[in-house]
Structure formats: C-alpha cells, structure tokens
Design a protein around this motif. Structure first.
Motif, PDB file in Angstrom:
ATOM      1  N   MET A   1       0.843  -1.179   0.000  1.00 29.61           N
ATOM      2  CA  MET A   1       0.000   0.000   0.000  1.00 29.61           C
ATOM      3  C   MET A   1       0.887   1.241   0.000  1.00 29.61           C
ATOM      4  N   PRO A   2       0.616   2.173  -0.894  1.00 29.77           N
ATOM      5  CA  PRO A   2       1.426   3.385  -0.868  1.00 29.77           C
ATOM      6  C   PRO A   2       1.097   4.232   0.357  1.00 29.77           C
ATOM      7  N   THR A   3       2.137   4.778   0.951  1.00 28.89           N
ATOM      8  CA  THR A   3       1.976   5.691   2.079  1.00 28.89           C
ATOM      9  C   THR A   3       2.604   7.016   1.696  1.00 28.89           C
ATOM     10  N   TYR A   4       1.891   8.091   1.967  1.00 25.52           N
ATOM     11  CA  TYR A   4       2.370   9.427   1.656  1.00 25.52           C
ATOM     12  C   TYR A   4       2.559  10.201   2.946  1.00 25.52           C
ATOM     13  N   GLN A   5       3.491  11.130   2.933  1.00 23.64           N
ATOM     14  CA  GLN A   5       3.763  11.975   4.085  1.00 23.64           C
ATOM     15  C   GLN A   5       3.299  13.390   3.767  1.00 23.64           C
ATOM     16  N   VAL A   6       2.455  13.940   4.650  1.00 21.56           N
ATOM     17  CA  VAL A   6       1.846  15.253   4.424  1.00 21.56           C
ATOM     18  C   VAL A   6       2.088  16.120   5.651  1.00 21.56           C
ATOM     19  N   TRP A  18       4.778  20.146  -0.568  1.00 27.19           N
ATOM     20  CA  TRP A  18       5.053  18.922  -1.322  1.00 27.19           C
ATOM     21  C   TRP A  18       4.567  17.730  -0.508  1.00 27.19           C
ATOM     22  N   ILE A  19       3.906  16.805  -1.178  1.00 32.42           N
ATOM     23  CA  ILE A  19       3.537  15.520  -0.569  1.00 32.42           C
ATOM     24  C   ILE A  19       4.591  14.523  -1.037  1.00 32.42           C
ATOM     25  N   GLU A  20       5.149  13.783  -0.082  1.00 29.25           N
ATOM     26  CA  GLU A  20       6.220  12.842  -0.392  1.00 29.25           C
ATOM     27  C   GLU A  20       5.720  11.413  -0.278  1.00 29.25           C
ATOM     28  N   ASN A  21       6.343  10.520  -1.054  1.00 31.04           N
ATOM     29  CA  ASN A  21       6.022   9.099  -0.911  1.00 31.04           C
ATOM     30  C   ASN A  21       6.836   8.515   0.237  1.00 31.04           C
ATOM     31  N   PHE A  28       3.692  14.946  -5.292  1.00 33.66           N
ATOM     32  CA  PHE A  28       2.625  15.882  -5.619  1.00 33.66           C
ATOM     33  C   PHE A  28       2.914  17.219  -4.957  1.00 33.66           C
ATOM     34  N   LYS A  29       2.527  18.288  -5.637  1.00 34.92           N
ATOM     35  CA  LYS A  29       2.633  19.622  -5.060  1.00 34.92           C
ATOM     36  C   LYS A  29       1.226  20.150  -4.835  1.00 34.92           C
ATOM     37  N   VAL A  30       0.999  20.768  -3.682  1.00 35.25           N
ATOM     38  CA  VAL A  30      -0.269  21.424  -3.400  1.00 35.25           C
ATOM     39  C   VAL A  30       0.022  22.916  -3.346  1.00 35.25           C
ATOM     40  N   ASP A  31      -0.617  23.644  -4.241  1.00 33.87           N
ATOM     41  CA  ASP A  31      -0.426  25.078  -4.362  1.00 33.87           C
ATOM     42  C   ASP A  31      -1.626  25.758  -3.729  1.00 33.87           C
ATOM     43  N   GLY A  32      -1.424  26.411  -2.587  1.00 30.75           N
ATOM     44  CA  GLY A  32      -2.510  27.120  -1.902  1.00 30.75           C
ATOM     45  C   GLY A  32      -2.664  28.513  -2.498  1.00 30.75           C
ATOM     46  N   LYS A  33      -3.631  28.664  -3.359  1.00 33.19           N
ATOM     47  CA  LYS A  33      -3.822  29.927  -4.081  1.00 33.19           C
ATOM     48  C   LYS A  33      -4.409  30.988  -3.156  1.00 33.19           C
ATOM     49  N   ALA A  34      -3.841  32.174  -3.209  1.00 29.15           N
ATOM     50  CA  ALA A  34      -4.356  33.286  -2.409  1.00 29.15           C
ATOM     51  C   ALA A  34      -5.079  34.286  -3.303  1.00 29.15           C
ATOM     52  N   LEU A  35      -5.451  33.864  -4.503  1.00 32.82           N
ATOM     53  CA  LEU A  35      -5.981  34.792  -5.496  1.00 32.82           C
ATOM     54  C   LEU A  35      -7.468  35.038  -5.368  1.00 32.82           C
ATOM     55  N   ARG A  36      -8.177  34.129  -4.741  1.00 26.87           N
ATOM     56  CA  ARG A  36      -9.636  34.227  -4.743  1.00 26.87           C
ATOM     57  C   ARG A  36     -10.169  34.469  -3.347  1.00 26.87           C
ATOM     58  N   GLY A 135       0.602  10.704   7.984  1.00 30.16           N
ATOM     59  CA  GLY A 135       0.705   9.797   6.850  1.00 30.16           C
ATOM     60  C   GLY A 135      -0.670   9.478   6.296  1.00 30.16           C
ATOM     61  N   VAL A 136      -0.702   9.182   5.008  1.00 29.85           N
ATOM     62  CA  VAL A 136      -1.924   8.728   4.358  1.00 29.85           C
ATOM     63  C   VAL A 136      -1.571   7.431   3.648  1.00 29.85           C
ATOM     64  N   GLU A 137      -2.128   6.322   4.133  1.00 29.93           N
ATOM     65  CA  GLU A 137      -1.891   5.019   3.529  1.00 29.93           C
ATOM     66  C   GLU A 137      -3.116   4.655   2.700  1.00 29.93           C
ATOM     67  N   ILE A 138      -2.886   4.356   1.417  1.00 28.81           N
ATOM     68  CA  ILE A 138      -3.991   4.159   0.479  1.00 28.81           C
ATOM     69  C   ILE A 138      -3.933   2.747  -0.091  1.00 28.81           C
ATOM     70  N   ALA A 139      -5.080   2.077  -0.092  1.00 31.91           N
ATOM     71  CA  ALA A 139      -5.154   0.711  -0.619  1.00 31.91           C
ATOM     72  C   ALA A 139      -4.862   0.716  -2.124  1.00 31.91           C
ATOM     73  N   PRO A 140      -4.287  -0.366  -2.631  1.00 32.05           N
ATOM     74  CA  PRO A 140      -4.021  -0.460  -4.071  1.00 32.05           C
ATOM     75  C   PRO A 140      -5.310  -0.329  -4.885  1.00 32.05           C
ATOM     76  N   GLY A 141      -5.198   0.276  -6.046  1.00 36.44           N
ATOM     77  CA  GLY A 141      -6.339   0.399  -6.945  1.00 36.44           C
ATOM     78  C   GLY A 141      -7.206   1.617  -6.687  1.00 36.44           C
ATOM     79  N   GLN A 142      -6.855   2.423  -5.708  1.00 34.49           N
ATOM     80  CA  GLN A 142      -7.631   3.632  -5.412  1.00 34.49           C
ATOM     81  C   GLN A 142      -7.039   4.820  -6.165  1.00 34.49           C
ATOM     82  N   ASP A 143      -7.788   5.895  -6.225  1.00 28.44           N
ATOM     83  CA  ASP A 143      -7.337   7.137  -6.834  1.00 28.44           C
ATOM     84  C   ASP A 143      -6.558   7.913  -5.769  1.00 28.44           C
ATOM     85  N   ASP A 144      -5.224   7.763  -5.785  1.00 28.04           N
ATOM     86  CA  ASP A 144      -4.392   8.376  -4.746  1.00 28.04           C
ATOM     87  C   ASP A 144      -4.601   9.885  -4.679  1.00 28.04           C
TER      88      ASP A 144
END
Length: 163
Positions: A1-6, A18-21, A28-36, A135-144
């Motif tokens: 199962m993939p585990t991500y660190q947030v 940045w979200i790391e494996n 993955f990068k999460v960009d917190g927009k301050a525009l709206r 951490g976020v541990e996600i079962a195989p076959g899911q939309d990470d």
C-alpha cells in the motif's frame, strides 16, 4: 500500500506544500492559491500539471469543499455529516462512484476513509516522528490523488476551526 507523508496545517492560504512518498520523494505539489475570495488548493504533479483543484464553496454550507478536475468538472464534494466531540464523520459525495465515508478523530489526524464498508485509506500521525506531519496510507487500486485531496480538504476545514 502506498503511504504518503503530508505536513499538517498545510494550507495557510498562499502556501505551497510537497507531498512525499514513503521513500521521501516529492510526488505531488499542493499550491494554496491566495488569489480568490474562497480558499483554493491546486494539486499538481512534479512537472506542474494540474491534477485536481479543491475549493471551498461560496454561499453554501460551511464545512464543505469541492474537488474539481482540471476541466472544472466536480469529482467530489466533501462535507461534514455528523458532529460529535471526538469522532467526526464526513461524506465524500462522488457523482460517478459510491460515496466515501470518513470517520475517526480528524483533528488529531487519526481516521479512516471507507467505500462500501471497506477501508480504502487510513490517515495517521503514528507512522512519522516528524512534528506536524501525518501519513496517508492508500489501498491499491484507489485514486491516490482524490484520497490525498480529501485528506487535505478535511485538514484545511478542521484547521480553520481549530485555529
């Protein structure tokens, strides 16, 4: 199962994260927009391509956020279902798939995400010794990306209330 660190409390508006494996690689990068006026987070791959966008909904129920595709189609609506002091429940309404249920202690980042009664992901701080990290541990076959977007949205909504 993939585990991500947030990083917890990742989304002060305008912040990037940045979200790391589990190997410590940025995935993955999460960009917190301050525009709206409304809070917006954009999930991108390492090349900067938008994968999805999370935004709070204007003039709607508090404690709800929408996940949209890069083209603007709704992928999911995340909303609070039941309020109780220690165990909160959230529902992830997906137009083309069964709803997901989120339950546990979201403020402490100890909860599970279920589809049709079976666990598809777990969020926990127990796996990392780093402060303010979960951490976020996600079962195989899911939309990470979707699962990570759900965790980020819940983190953003609960840190607004806690902060």
């Amino acid at each position: 199962m993939p585990t991500y660190q947030v990083r917890e409390k990742l989304l002060s508006i305008g912040d990037d994260l940045w979200i790391e494996n589990d190997a410590g690689e940025r995935v993955f990068k999460v960009d917190g927009k301050a525009l709206r006026v409304r809070k917006t987070m954009v999930f991108e791959d390492t090349e900067g391509r938008e994968l999805c966008r999370i935004q709070s909904r204007l003039l709607r129920v508090r404690d709800s956020m929408e996940v949209e595709s890069p083209g603007g189609d709704r992928i999911a609506l995340i909303k609070k279902a039941v309020i109780s002091p220690l165990r909160e429940r959230w529902v992830v309404d997906r137009p083309d798939a069964p709803d997901l249920k989120v339950q546990g202690n979201v403020l402490d980042h100890e909860y599970e995400i279920e589809e049709d009664g079976r666990k598809i992901a777990e969020v926990s701080k127990r796996w990392f010794r780093v402060r303010d990290t979960y951490g976020v541990e996600i079962a195989p076959g899911q939309d990470d990306v979707l699962v990570l977007a759900v965790a980020a949205a819940i983190d953003a909504m609960t840190s607004d209330r806690a902060g």
